[in-house]
Scaffold this active site. Structure first.
Site, PDB file in Angstrom:
ATOM      1  N   ARG A  30     -57.493  -7.321  30.144  1.00  0.00           N
ATOM      2  CA  ARG A  30     -57.759  -8.608  29.488  1.00  0.00           C
ATOM      3  C   ARG A  30     -57.676  -9.770  30.461  1.00  0.00           C
ATOM      4  O   ARG A  30     -57.920 -10.910  30.080  1.00  0.00           O
ATOM      5  CB  ARG A  30     -56.728  -8.852  28.374  1.00  0.00           C
ATOM      6  CG  ARG A  30     -56.758  -7.803  27.288  1.00  0.00           C
ATOM      7  CD  ARG A  30     -55.720  -8.095  26.230  1.00  0.00           C
ATOM      8  NE  ARG A  30     -55.481  -6.946  25.371  1.00  0.00           N
ATOM      9  CZ  ARG A  30     -54.668  -6.928  24.337  1.00  0.00           C
ATOM     10  NH1 ARG A  30     -53.987  -8.012  24.033  1.00  0.00           N
ATOM     11  NH2 ARG A  30     -54.508  -5.838  23.618  1.00  0.00           N
ATOM     12  N   GLU A  32     -49.463   1.009  30.454  1.00  0.00           N
ATOM     13  CA  GLU A  32     -50.840   0.670  30.068  1.00  0.00           C
ATOM     14  C   GLU A  32     -51.120  -0.777  30.446  1.00  0.00           C
ATOM     15  O   GLU A  32     -50.564  -1.700  29.853  1.00  0.00           O
ATOM     16  CB  GLU A  32     -51.036   0.870  28.559  1.00  0.00           C
ATOM     17  CG  GLU A  32     -52.421   0.459  28.082  1.00  0.00           C
ATOM     18  CD  GLU A  32     -52.557   0.410  26.559  1.00  0.00           C
ATOM     19  OE1 GLU A  32     -53.417  -0.356  26.081  1.00  0.00           O
ATOM     20  OE2 GLU A  32     -51.807   1.122  25.850  1.00  0.00           O
ATOM     21  N   LYS A  67     -55.008   6.611  19.496  1.00  0.00           N
ATOM     22  CA  LYS A  67     -54.207   5.413  19.263  1.00  0.00           C
ATOM     23  C   LYS A  67     -54.493   4.989  17.813  1.00  0.00           C
ATOM     24  O   LYS A  67     -55.647   5.075  17.372  1.00  0.00           O
ATOM     25  CB  LYS A  67     -54.673   4.351  20.268  1.00  0.00           C
ATOM     26  CG  LYS A  67     -54.129   2.962  20.081  1.00  0.00           C
ATOM     27  CD  LYS A  67     -54.614   2.129  21.273  1.00  0.00           C
ATOM     28  CE  LYS A  67     -54.546   0.660  20.992  1.00  0.00           C
ATOM     29  NZ  LYS A  67     -54.827  -0.141  22.190  1.00  0.00           N
TER      30      LYS A  67
END
Length: 206
Positions: A46, A42, A129
């Site tokens: 960012r 993943e 999640k």
């Protein structure tokens, strides 16, 4: 899509949560993780390097590369364009949920409470999640949430370490955990990453 989100979550007990600053680190980092047995990666959106890193990591044999920290439909579109094979978000909005479901890409939305899970189920989703896991009540909270939602399965992420991961993985509702500890910050050290990945890949699930 070649694999469902359920299949992706079952590939390895830990999904490394990757913050990458340098595109040139992408391939050696992915190679080290896959060599250690962690094949689902993943890459969080960012940093400016993230989308190019996803594209680069896709060239590594055996890697299933997704985008994390996807916040809205525009970021979703950018991630899909970069070649992401699954999408992870920190939370769930109607806008993002509808766009992700419409795109057909495997989608793991962030949830922290019953309302989030019910919104996801309204969209036909049952893989989530649990984020931020450690500060959202930890294992007792997830156990309580999993009770009313028998078909839901989770990937707890946030504040989980190699030491605490086994406690999470022992829960029936947990298919895998997300962890940033596998890719320490600082200069890239593929040997260290492979060692950490091997330890994480060896964790047993319930």
């Amino acid at each position: 899509m070649s694999q469902s989100i359920d299949q992706i979550m079952r590939l390895a007990p830990v999904i490394p949560v990757i913050v990458i600053d340098r595109v040139e680190d992408a391939v050696p980092m992915a190679e080290a993780l896959v060599a250690g047995g962690l094949t689902v990666l993943e890459v969080t959106l960012r940093t400016p390097a993230a989308l190019d890193a996803i594209t680069a990591m896709k060239s590594v044999k055996g890697a299933v590369v997704g985008a994390g920290t996807v916040l809205d439909p525009a970021m979703l579109a950018g991630a899909i364009h970069a070649g992401a094979e699954f999408i992870v978000s920190p939370g769930l909005t109607e806008n993002l949920g509808n766009a992700a479901v419409a795109s057909g890409i495997p989608f793991l939305p962030g949830t922290a409470n019953a309302g989030d899970i019910m919104r996801g189920m309204d969209l036909g989703l049952d893989r989530f999640k649990f984020f931020p896991a450690a500060t959202s009540g930890g294992i007792p909270a997830l156990k309580a949430l999993a009770g009313p939602f028998g078909q839901a399965r989770f990937c707890p992420t946030g504040g989980i370490s190699l030491a605490t991961a086994p406690d999470w993985l022992a829960l029936e509702a947990v298919l895998c955990v997300g962890g940033s500890w596998v890719v320490p910050s600082g200069p890239l050290d593929p040997t260290r990453i492979e060692t950490l990945a091997r330890e994480a890949a060896a964790l047993s699930r319930h």
